[in-house]
Motif scaffolding. Structure first.
Motif, PDB file in Angstrom:
ATOM      1  N   VAL A  29      48.192  48.707  39.031  1.00 27.91           N
ATOM      2  CA  VAL A  29      47.585  48.540  40.351  1.00 27.91           C
ATOM      3  C   VAL A  29      48.446  49.271  41.371  1.00 27.91           C
ATOM      4  CG1 VAL A  29      46.775  46.888  42.057  1.00 27.91           C
ATOM      5  CG2 VAL A  29      46.799  46.277  39.629  1.00 27.91           C
ATOM      6  N   VAL A  89      41.135  42.773  51.264  1.00 25.11           N
ATOM      7  CA  VAL A  89      40.039  41.943  51.730  1.00 25.11           C
ATOM      8  C   VAL A  89      39.186  41.479  50.553  1.00 25.11           C
ATOM      9  CG1 VAL A  89      38.100  41.793  53.325  1.00 25.11           C
ATOM     10  CG2 VAL A  89      39.974  43.398  53.792  1.00 25.11           C
ATOM     11  N   VAL A  90      39.045  40.151  50.444  1.00 24.00           N
ATOM     12  CA  VAL A  90      38.164  39.574  49.433  1.00 24.00           C
ATOM     13  C   VAL A  90      36.782  39.414  50.060  1.00 24.00           C
ATOM     14  CG1 VAL A  90      37.657  37.522  48.049  1.00 24.00           C
ATOM     15  CG2 VAL A  90      40.028  38.308  48.295  1.00 24.00           C
ATOM     16  N   THR A  91      35.796  40.010  49.401  1.00 23.01           N
ATOM     17  CA  THR A  91      34.448  39.950  49.969  1.00 23.01           C
ATOM     18  C   THR A  91      33.455  39.237  49.051  1.00 23.01           C
ATOM     19  OG1 THR A  91      34.003  42.100  48.969  1.00 23.01           O
ATOM     20  CG2 THR A  91      34.693  42.088  51.302  1.00 23.01           C
ATOM     21  N   HIS A  92      33.798  39.072  47.780  1.00 23.87           N
ATOM     22  CA  HIS A  92      32.877  38.479  46.815  1.00 23.87           C
ATOM     23  C   HIS A  92      33.603  37.480  45.925  1.00 23.87           C
ATOM     24  CE1 HIS A  92      30.755  42.101  48.076  1.00 23.87           C
ATOM     25  NE2 HIS A  92      29.631  41.578  47.603  1.00 23.87           N
ATOM     26  N   LEU A  95      31.614  38.059  39.440  1.00 21.71           N
ATOM     27  CA  LEU A  95      31.215  39.283  38.755  1.00 21.71           C
ATOM     28  C   LEU A  95      30.027  38.928  37.872  1.00 21.71           C
ATOM     29  CD1 LEU A  95      34.753  40.499  37.607  1.00 21.71           C
ATOM     30  CD2 LEU A  95      33.439  41.353  39.550  1.00 21.71           C
ATOM     31  N   ILE A 104      30.992  45.003  33.403  1.00 21.11           N
ATOM     32  CA  ILE A 104      30.736  44.009  34.439  1.00 21.11           C
ATOM     33  C   ILE A 104      30.763  44.657  35.811  1.00 21.11           C
ATOM     34  CG2 ILE A 104      31.516  41.913  33.265  1.00 21.11           C
ATOM     35  CD1 ILE A 104      34.324  42.442  34.296  1.00 21.11           C
ATOM     36  N   VAL A 106      30.488  43.715  40.339  1.00 25.95           N
ATOM     37  CA  VAL A 106      30.530  42.706  41.385  1.00 25.95           C
ATOM     38  C   VAL A 106      29.103  42.228  41.639  1.00 25.95           C
ATOM     39  CG1 VAL A 106      31.148  42.261  43.782  1.00 25.95           C
ATOM     40  CG2 VAL A 106      32.548  43.821  42.403  1.00 25.95           C
TER      41      VAL A 106
ATOM     42  N   PHE B  67      46.977  41.283  41.634  1.00 24.89           N
ATOM     43  CA  PHE B  67      45.689  41.959  41.518  1.00 24.89           C
ATOM     44  C   PHE B  67      45.523  42.599  40.146  1.00 24.89           C
ATOM     45  CE2 PHE B  67      46.717  42.589  46.175  1.00 24.89           C
ATOM     46  CZ  PHE B  67      45.880  41.572  46.615  1.00 24.89           C
ATOM     47  N   ILE B  68      44.326  42.474  39.594  1.00 26.65           N
ATOM     48  CA  ILE B  68      44.056  43.028  38.267  1.00 26.65           C
ATOM     49  C   ILE B  68      42.806  43.900  38.348  1.00 26.65           C
ATOM     50  CG2 ILE B  68      43.532  42.436  35.865  1.00 26.65           C
ATOM     51  CD1 ILE B  68      44.986  39.791  36.274  1.00 26.65           C
ATOM     52  N   PRO B  69      42.903  45.139  37.865  1.00 19.92           N
ATOM     53  CA  PRO B  69      41.718  46.008  37.916  1.00 19.92           C
ATOM     54  C   PRO B  69      40.560  45.359  37.162  1.00 19.92           C
ATOM     55  CG  PRO B  69      43.677  47.270  37.297  1.00 19.92           C
ATOM     56  CD  PRO B  69      44.071  45.826  37.270  1.00 19.92           C
ATOM     57  N   LYS B  70      39.387  45.474  37.727  1.00 17.50           N
ATOM     58  CA  LYS B  70      38.199  44.864  37.121  1.00 17.50           C
ATOM     59  C   LYS B  70      38.028  45.279  35.661  1.00 17.50           C
ATOM     60  CE  LYS B  70      34.079  46.537  38.337  1.00 17.50           C
ATOM     61  NZ  LYS B  70      33.331  47.019  37.156  1.00 17.50           N
ATOM     62  N   PHE B  72      40.063  45.811  33.384  1.00 13.07           N
ATOM     63  CA  PHE B  72      40.936  45.140  32.421  1.00 13.07           C
ATOM     64  C   PHE B  72      40.237  43.956  31.758  1.00 13.07           C
ATOM     65  CE2 PHE B  72      45.589  46.326  33.504  1.00 13.07           C
ATOM     66  CZ  PHE B  72      45.230  47.663  33.554  1.00 13.07           C
ATOM     67  N   PHE B  73      39.405  43.280  32.534  1.00 10.95           N
ATOM     68  CA  PHE B  73      38.765  42.086  31.991  1.00 10.95           C
ATOM     69  C   PHE B  73      37.739  42.416  30.930  1.00 10.95           C
ATOM     70  CE2 PHE B  73      40.689  40.236  35.630  1.00 10.95           C
ATOM     71  CZ  PHE B  73      41.027  38.977  35.173  1.00 10.95           C
ATOM     72  N   ALA B  74      37.232  43.631  31.015  1.00 11.57           N
ATOM     73  CA  ALA B  74      36.206  44.023  30.050  1.00 11.57           C
ATOM     74  C   ALA B  74      36.815  44.430  28.712  1.00 11.57           C
ATOM     75  CB  ALA B  74      35.370  45.162  30.631  1.00 11.57           C
ATOM     76  N   VAL B  89      37.150  38.609  44.413  1.00 13.10           N
ATOM     77  CA  VAL B  89      37.138  40.055  44.233  1.00 13.10           C
ATOM     78  C   VAL B  89      37.549  40.768  45.514  1.00 13.10           C
ATOM     79  CG1 VAL B  89      35.763  42.022  43.465  1.00 13.10           C
ATOM     80  CG2 VAL B  89      35.178  39.709  42.665  1.00 13.10           C
ATOM     81  N   VAL B  90      38.586  41.591  45.408  1.00 12.89           N
ATOM     82  CA  VAL B  90      39.011  42.423  46.538  1.00 12.89           C
ATOM     83  C   VAL B  90      38.263  43.746  46.442  1.00 12.89           C
ATOM     84  CG1 VAL B  90      40.944  43.697  47.558  1.00 12.89           C
ATOM     85  CG2 VAL B  90      41.314  41.398  46.634  1.00 12.89           C
ATOM     86  N   PRO B 115      37.071  47.684  42.112  1.00 11.96           N
ATOM     87  CA  PRO B 115      37.446  46.397  42.713  1.00 11.96           C
ATOM     88  C   PRO B 115      38.629  45.778  41.974  1.00 11.96           C
ATOM     89  CG  PRO B 115      35.087  46.485  42.270  1.00 11.96           C
ATOM     90  CD  PRO B 115      35.697  47.671  41.603  1.00 11.96           C
ATOM     91  N   LEU B 116      39.386  44.971  42.691  1.00 17.04           N
ATOM     92  CA  LEU B 116      40.518  44.259  42.102  1.00 17.04           C
ATOM     93  C   LEU B 116      40.176  42.775  42.028  1.00 17.04           C
ATOM     94  CD1 LEU B 116      43.383  45.965  44.161  1.00 17.04           C
ATOM     95  CD2 LEU B 116      42.827  46.362  41.753  1.00 17.04           C
ATOM     96  N   ILE B 117      40.556  42.156  40.912  1.00 17.39           N
ATOM     97  CA  ILE B 117      40.343  40.720  40.743  1.00 17.39           C
ATOM     98  C   ILE B 117      41.640  40.011  41.119  1.00 17.39           C
ATOM     99  CG2 ILE B 117      39.648  38.934  39.111  1.00 17.39           C
ATOM    100  CD1 ILE B 117      37.624  41.302  39.532  1.00 17.39           C
ATOM    101  N   VAL B 118      41.539  38.960  41.909  1.00 19.09           N
ATOM    102  CA  VAL B 118      42.735  38.163  42.202  1.00 19.09           C
ATOM    103  C   VAL B 118      42.986  37.278  40.984  1.00 19.09           C
ATOM    104  CG1 VAL B 118      43.852  36.615  43.837  1.00 19.09           C
ATOM    105  CG2 VAL B 118      42.073  38.193  44.629  1.00 19.09           C
ATOM    106  N   ARG B 119      44.149  37.399  40.363  1.00 20.17           N
ATOM    107  CA  ARG B 119      44.363  36.882  39.000  1.00 20.17           C
ATOM    108  C   ARG B 119      43.873  35.444  38.785  1.00 20.17           C
ATOM    109  NH1 ARG B 119      50.573  37.277  39.831  1.00 20.17           N
ATOM    110  NH2 ARG B 119      50.767  35.714  41.420  1.00 20.17           N
ATOM    111  N   ILE B 125      46.868  41.890  32.614  1.00 25.54           N
ATOM    112  CA  ILE B 125      47.826  42.736  33.336  1.00 25.54           C
ATOM    113  C   ILE B 125      49.180  42.731  32.632  1.00 25.54           C
ATOM    114  CG2 ILE B 125      48.534  40.917  34.981  1.00 25.54           C
ATOM    115  CD1 ILE B 125      47.961  44.409  36.224  1.00 25.54           C
TER     116      ILE B 125
END
Lengths: 488, 488
Positions: A29, A89-92, A95, A104, A106, B67-70, B72-74, B89-90, B115-119, B125
């Motif tokens: 990141v 900024v968190v907006t959502h 997923l 996946i 948003v 923060f974790i890149p989206k 990564f979860f996939a 989600v950021v 987007p970044l996921i808040v862990r 990660i």
């Protein structure tokens, strides 16, 4: 890998040290670092000593949310200017699987009514809580500290010095009078000073920031500006007198002793993993990292040189009683706020048979273990121990019966000497000039104390011409000279 | 304010306790709590004891990005199903002033490419970093622990039990063999067990989760399920054997002793501020909060009853030497992993003259201080001290010279008794039935050990019919019965 030399490229050298000493590394990141175990061990020591200091001065820990509603930042006018712009900024909040089944995305249906800011600092969310905590002067002072991660959307980052996420201690206090708040802001600079001098071995100039450099929302910002090896200043800690600004923004009123409603007075302060960057750029030498023993994860490493298990056993037996003494003894530091602080002495045995002693030595010198004992059968036969002192490179032969005493003495000596060295270095590179125009001739060689006409315009001109800024208006200077320096 | 009684509404009672004992409160951000100083002080004790246990078992702390890149979860197929959906989600990194000058808005130009996921948890990660840390079997095992805040986009929240943000310790280890990873996962359940029994005074059933209740990405999930006062289970801690799943997802290979490339084996585990909810729902009584002394922020409160400063001085002099003994003594607990753990005994003097003694007593009973001394001139004249024991409500008159000894003894007694009480309560409310159909008759009175045909379908039917789930397949049961309960 070789470490870039200081003269060649100081910035590359810094990055080499961080990486090769195993302190931190970049993550996937952008701008976020991974703090590796050795780096984290240093932070743990700093964090825990500071925590003890904060508790001794009456502060309690608490924890407030990571997320802050966007509207909170707009409540304190100057705060929004200073902070709200570059933040995550968190907006959502959800997923979902893509319609094509590939990955996946948003979920647009999860859009928040009000975006949340990932905390860049916590004044707003904390003062929103204080509204319910403060009713009477009897509820004050509130002396709260938070240990937390904070974030900034930084575009140009460097490990520890400027990162998108960092760890810190942030203090947020509320008081019944302006005097008390001011005293708190000043007292915390003293706490930081004590920690810097006695634990980090940092000499430093302390003072007040000029008005145009204050924290967003503060009426006074006090700062602590140690000199790095490349003569730049590092703003290492700050302590802010926030007056009633946050109380007004979040409607925190209390009944004072005269039974009148009054807005509470605030202070805040912060100290972060940035300090590790400061340690690296203050003490390190050509061999690698240098740490004050108070913050070193390992104090003494023992490297036995042996050919058989019998030899090893003989060496271990020989050292046993002195090492027991060391492990029962404490490394002690005198501090104004903690009186005598004590820490166990951490000893590592390196029994790895796959690395040569030479390679081990180089590694421990790079990562910094202040004292090293390499010991073989011959030492045992002669009743001696050879201690290698990492800071001076000296080797001391001592009688085995003196080992514990000498180890304790050397650790204290190294701690003290590192501070003296940094003090001498800083004083030798601090120049006083009498004319504002003379700043230029000295600014590349150190800090410059110079007169200033008090205008933002002249400060900005210096910044434009020389890339130097006013680091502080030093405490206790009657001639009114201020401190100019380039900075991180 | 009165606390709702246990019988009236257990859930309202829980919230009352959290609020009135000053443990936590809701914040302006939906689902995020503020952990207040008294609640945080309990967490600090738990966190630090656990930290010591993890270090004793060879773990080191480190810190990985929030923060974790989206994407990564996939990478780990079952992980994305379990975690990626309800998370914060950021999407942007900047705010800007609105064109009309009224407030701030998200700057659309700052939209992130990814987007970044808040862990919500850190496996991805961390394993992305391990890729660079693990090359040979000599780099293994990696035993890392992280102290961090994690987040979940929870819609229905309760302080400590289920919150959008919580604090935790998460362990993430990498191993050179499947056996070693499995041993680690099992060992950490033993560490948790030790902590639960000796420090939290919790009795508990341990066992393995059925396949359909495993952590996302795990091949075995071990769990610890203490019984709450309303007979529900609380999943208090889990430890996961992750096999090579994350190594495959993040391509973490090492050269094994046979010089072949092999994927590393993983475990992970977590323990969080949720435990504080567990403490509240295990030990509290009609007067308020009950905490095992090992985790109590204050052990002894002294309330002097005095009319003049001279009286007060006399009382303080009278107590002085015994209180000094108490402060030099340690409250000690035997633990399998920490041997003898020692903590200073925390004594508070309440000299507040504005509150009546009666009001003070009620407050300390509500917030739980295990021992209280109310002392006046008459006690001094008679050379006695009256100690109030919060758990039983007994008052003990002891000779002043015995005070320190009795305080130490009582603290140990209370600690032990709380565990015994919880063990008895749990055993009395655990029922064994021989037919799957009999679960229904007992499930509202406690835990039910019953046979299970091993199918997900029958487990789901129970869940649908009775709102009960399989909490675990208890260790060491040869009859194959599993533990059913309602749960938090």
């Amino acid at each position: 890998m070789a470490i870039t030399s200081r003269k060649e490229d100081y910035s590359a050298r810094y990055n080499d040290l961080v990486q090769q000493a195993g302190l931190a590394e970049n993550s996937a990141v952008k701008g976020c670092m991974v703090i590796k175990p050795y780096g984290y061990a240093i932070w743990e020591k700093m964090r825990d000593i500071l925590d003890a200091m904060f508790k001794k001065t009456g502060h309690q820990n608490a924890y407030f949310p990571l997320f802050i509603p966007k509207s909170f930042f707009a409540k304190e006018a100057s705060h929004v200017e200073g902070f709200a712009k570059e933040c995550w900024v968190v907006t959502h909040y959800r997923l979902k699987n893509k319609v094509d089944g590939k990955g996946i995305e948003v979920d647009p249906a999860s859009k928040l009514e009000e975006p949340l800011i990932v905390r860049p600092t916590s004044e707003t969310i904390i003062w929103d809580s204080y509204k319910d905590w403060v009713h009477s002067y009897r509820d004050l002072p509130l002396l709260i500290n938070q240990r937390a991660n904070v974030t900034r959307a930084e575009m140009r980052t460097r490990p520890f010095l400027r990162t998108s996420e960092f760890l810190r201690q942030e203090g947020h206090t509320a008081h019944a009078s302006a005097e008390e708040a001011h005293d708190e802001a000043m007292k915390m600079i003293q706490v930081y000073h004590d920690f810097s001098q006695h634990f980090m071995a940092l000499f430093s100039y302390r003072g007040e920031k000029p008005a145009h450099e204050r924290f967003a929302g503060a009426v006074h910002t006090y700062t602590f500006e140690p000199m790095m090896q490349d003569f730049k200043a590092l703003q290492a800690w700050t302590s802010h007198d926030l007056w009633q600004n946050f109380a007004k923004a979040f409607d925190v009123k209390f009944l004072n002793k005269q039974n009148e409603l009054e807005y509470a007075y605030a202070t805040s302060r912060g100290v972060s993993t940035r300090l590790i960057g400061g340690l690296i750029m203050t003490h390190s030498d050509d061999k690698g990292l240098v740490l004050p023993p108070a913050l070193a994860p390992i104090h003494l490493v023992v490297v036995p040189i042996f050919k058989s298990d019998e030899d090893l056993q003989e060496i271990l037996n020989y050292l046993q009683s002195e090492l027991e003494k060391i492990q029962k003894a404490d490394f002690a530091i005198e501090s104004d706020f903690l009186w005598t602080w004590k820490s166990a002495i951490s000893v590592k045995f390196d029994l790895d048979t796959q690395k040569t002693p030479g390679r081990k030595y180089a590694e421990y010198e790079l990562k910094w273990v202040p004292l090293r004992i390499a010991i073989g059968k011959r030492d045992v036969q002669q009743w001696i121990v050879e201690i290698f002192r990492r800071d001076t490179g000296e080797k001391l032969q001592v009688n085995i019966s003196e080992l514990a005493t000498v180890v304790l003495r050397l650790l204290s000596e190294i701690q003290t000497n590192l501070f003296k060295k940094h003090e001498t270095f800083t004083r030798e590179h601090t120049f006083e000039v009498d004319r504002f125009e003379d700043i230029k001739s000295r600014i590349d060689q150190g800090f410059v104390l110079a007169p200033w006409d008090g205008t933002k315009e002249s400060a900005e001109k210096i910044q434009e011409d020389l890339k130097a800024t006013i680091r502080c208006l030093p405490f206790g200077r009657e001639d009114g000279k201020v401190l100019f320096a380039k900075s991180y």
